[in-house]
Scaffold this active site. Sequence first.
Site, PDB file in Angstrom:
ATOM      1  CG  HIS A   1      20.530 -23.768 -28.848  1.00 37.83           C
ATOM      2  ND1 HIS A   1      21.630 -24.466 -29.273  1.00 37.83           N
ATOM      3  CD2 HIS A   1      19.705 -23.707 -29.930  1.00 37.83           C
ATOM      4  CE1 HIS A   1      21.475 -24.822 -30.540  1.00 37.83           C
ATOM      5  NE2 HIS A   1      20.306 -24.372 -30.954  1.00 37.83           N
TER       6      HIS A   1
ATOM      7  CB  ILE B   1      17.028 -31.282 -32.726  1.00 36.08           C
ATOM      8  CG1 ILE B   1      16.507 -31.053 -34.138  1.00 36.08           C
ATOM      9  CG2 ILE B   1      17.406 -32.743 -32.508  1.00 36.08           C
ATOM     10  CD1 ILE B   1      17.613 -31.158 -35.193  1.00 36.08           C
TER      11      ILE B   1
ATOM     12  CG  HIS C   1       0.039 -17.594 -26.646  1.00 40.33           C
ATOM     13  ND1 HIS C   1      -0.264 -17.626 -25.310  1.00 40.33           N
ATOM     14  CD2 HIS C   1      -0.496 -18.714 -27.179  1.00 40.33           C
ATOM     15  CE1 HIS C   1      -0.970 -18.703 -25.044  1.00 40.33           C
ATOM     16  NE2 HIS C   1      -1.115 -19.392 -26.166  1.00 40.33           N
TER      17      HIS C   1
ATOM     18  N   GLY D   1      27.592 -22.293 -30.186  1.00 37.27           N
ATOM     19  CA  GLY D   1      26.426 -23.094 -29.800  1.00 37.27           C
ATOM     20  C   GLY D   1      26.353 -23.380 -28.305  1.00 37.27           C
TER      21      GLY D   1
HETATM   22  C1  LIG Z   1      21.595 -27.056 -36.043  1.00 36.27           C
HETATM   23  C2  LIG Z   1      21.964 -27.996 -34.829  1.00 36.27           C
HETATM   24  O1  LIG Z   1      22.609 -29.009 -35.019  1.00 36.27           O
HETATM   25  S1  LIG Z   1      21.478 -27.560 -33.253  1.00 36.27           S
HETATM   26  C3  LIG Z   1      21.954 -28.847 -32.181  1.00 36.27           C
HETATM   27  C4  LIG Z   1      20.837 -29.846 -31.929  1.00 36.27           C
HETATM   28  N1  LIG Z   1      21.338 -30.896 -31.055  1.00 36.27           N
HETATM   29  C5  LIG Z   1      20.543 -31.611 -30.251  1.00 36.27           C
HETATM   30  O2  LIG Z   1      19.342 -31.410 -30.208  1.00 36.27           O
HETATM   31  C6  LIG Z   1      21.263 -32.599 -29.375  1.00 36.27           C
HETATM   32  C7  LIG Z   1      20.355 -33.190 -28.301  1.00 36.27           C
HETATM   33  N2  LIG Z   1      21.114 -34.066 -27.473  1.00 36.27           N
HETATM   34  C8  LIG Z   1      20.619 -35.184 -26.893  1.00 36.27           C
HETATM   35  O3  LIG Z   1      19.436 -35.515 -27.056  1.00 36.27           O
HETATM   36  C9  LIG Z   1      21.590 -35.968 -26.032  1.00 36.27           C
HETATM   37  O4  LIG Z   1      21.316 -37.349 -26.217  1.00 36.27           O
HETATM   38  C10 LIG Z   1      21.503 -35.568 -24.524  1.00 36.27           C
HETATM   39  C11 LIG Z   1      22.211 -34.207 -24.391  1.00 36.27           C
HETATM   40  C12 LIG Z   1      20.078 -35.466 -24.024  1.00 36.27           C
HETATM   41  C13 LIG Z   1      22.178 -36.604 -23.631  1.00 36.27           C
HETATM   42  O5  LIG Z   1      23.511 -36.762 -23.975  1.00 36.27           O
HETATM   43  P1  LIG Z   1      24.464 -37.567 -22.948  1.00 36.27           P
HETATM   44  O6  LIG Z   1      24.545 -36.866 -21.643  1.00 36.27           O
HETATM   45  O7  LIG Z   1      25.749 -37.808 -23.701  1.00 36.27           O
HETATM   46  O8  LIG Z   1      23.677 -38.894 -22.629  1.00 36.27           O
HETATM   47  P2  LIG Z   1      23.892 -40.377 -23.209  1.00 36.27           P
HETATM   48  O9  LIG Z   1      24.064 -40.364 -24.682  1.00 36.27           O
HETATM   49  O10 LIG Z   1      24.972 -40.988 -22.368  1.00 36.27           O
HETATM   50  O11 LIG Z   1      22.507 -41.062 -22.879  1.00 36.27           O
HETATM   51  C14 LIG Z   1      22.093 -41.378 -21.570  1.00 36.27           C
HETATM   52  C15 LIG Z   1      20.822 -42.208 -21.672  1.00 36.27           C
HETATM   53  O12 LIG Z   1      19.759 -41.376 -22.148  1.00 36.27           O
HETATM   54  C16 LIG Z   1      19.235 -41.895 -23.384  1.00 36.27           C
HETATM   55  N3  LIG Z   1      18.981 -40.738 -24.252  1.00 36.27           N
HETATM   56  C17 LIG Z   1      19.857 -39.779 -24.611  1.00 36.27           C
HETATM   57  N4  LIG Z   1      19.264 -38.856 -25.379  1.00 36.27           N
HETATM   58  C18 LIG Z   1      17.984 -39.249 -25.513  1.00 36.27           C
HETATM   59  C19 LIG Z   1      16.876 -38.687 -26.202  1.00 36.27           C
HETATM   60  N5  LIG Z   1      16.998 -37.542 -26.878  1.00 36.27           N
HETATM   61  N6  LIG Z   1      15.694 -39.337 -26.117  1.00 36.27           N
HETATM   62  C20 LIG Z   1      15.574 -40.504 -25.417  1.00 36.27           C
HETATM   63  N7  LIG Z   1      16.593 -41.077 -24.739  1.00 36.27           N
HETATM   64  C21 LIG Z   1      17.786 -40.451 -24.793  1.00 36.27           C
HETATM   65  C22 LIG Z   1      20.330 -42.791 -23.943  1.00 36.27           C
HETATM   66  O13 LIG Z   1      19.794 -43.776 -24.792  1.00 36.27           O
HETATM   67  C23 LIG Z   1      20.911 -43.357 -22.675  1.00 36.27           C
HETATM   68  O14 LIG Z   1      20.063 -44.386 -22.207  1.00 36.27           O
HETATM   69  P3  LIG Z   1      20.644 -45.697 -21.458  1.00 36.27           P
HETATM   70  O15 LIG Z   1      21.321 -45.180 -20.228  1.00 36.27           O
HETATM   71  O16 LIG Z   1      19.416 -46.485 -21.188  1.00 36.27           O
HETATM   72  O17 LIG Z   1      21.591 -46.311 -22.427  1.00 36.27           O
END
Ligand SMILES: CC(=O)SCCNC(=O)CCNC(=O)[C@H](O)C(C)(C)COP(=O)(O)OP(=O)(O)OC[C@H]1O[C@@H](n2cnc3c(N)ncnc32)[C@H](O)[C@@H]1OP(=O)(O)O
Length: 210
Positions: free
Chosen positions: A146, A167, A137, A70
């Site tokens: 990804h 996601i 498109h 991943g």
């Molecule tokens: C089949 C499968 O499983 S495929 C995999 C799919 N996985 C995903 O889509 C994972 C997506 N990951 C995320 O959204 C994560 O939160 C990331 C990568 C954006 C950030 O992760 P990190 O760098 O660890 O950030 P962290 O958790 O420390 O958050 C930092 C700040 O952003 C905010 N934040 C993090 N993600 C989000 C989000 N998606 N939407 C809104 N705010 C967010 C947090 O609340 C935090 O706010 P604060 O500083 O006010 O407390």
Amino acid sequence: MTKHLIILGAGGHGKVAADCAALLGRYSRISFLDALYPQLQQTGRWPVIGKGEDVSQFKQADTEFFVAIGSNQIRQKVTRQLLTQDCQLATLIHPMAYVSQPELIGAGTLVCANAVVNIDSKIGLANIINTGSSVDHDCVLGDFVHIAPGVRLAGAVCIGESSFIGIGSVIIPGKIVGSSCILGAGSTLLTDLADYAVAVGSPAKVIKQQ
Ligand SMILES: CC(=O)SCCNC(=O)CCNC(=O)[C@H](O)C(C)(C)COP(=O)(O)OP(=O)(O)OC[C@H]1O[C@@H](n2cnc3c(N)ncnc32)[C@H](O)[C@@H]1OP(=O)(O)O
């Protein structure tokens, strides 16, 4: 149906890739290589037969390889190592995905179930177009991107190399995401993103640079 598919990475994503490959009916054998071998002997219904570094030992004329890791950065590194060794990369398009022009899908890419890649969209090397996502498109995706489950890319969106679109997020038409960016889960991107940006929220705002 005489080919052997060897998948590198026996985690959850690897099982999704194997499940897709099994449905395609192209492979008489599907096996895994994983760092946890020999402790790990099986994942799902498939055998784990060696470690990632054992690739040369299993390389035959009828063998295809697929990198099911991943992390975009690690997938990039392992894919490049396979290409250096002249390994043949499998491209896996789930039979329940719709891809307008399969010839525009880069080698080593997985297009999962219920994903859509619409007309004139070009997908780079070793992308993950995950479950139920849509790439509309005229999009252009670089190598090692990804697109997580349920993402919606509108028309003519460009995504740079090794970027991760979390996601359920949405990108409006024509926006450009740089290389090695992260768009957080459930975000709505209304602007372009510079290389290495991490953006979250609706509308998405940059919270840091990687
Ligand atoms: C089949 C499968 O499983 S495929 C995999 C799919 N996985 C995903 O889509 C994972 C997506 N990951 C995320 O959204 C994560 O939160 C990331 C990568 C954006 C950030 O992760 P990190 O760098 O660890 O950030 P962290 O958790 O420390 O958050 C930092 C700040 O952003 C905010 N934040 C993090 N993600 C989000 C989000 N998606 N939407 C809104 N705010 C967010 C947090 O609340 C935090 O706010 P604060 O500083 O006010 O407390």
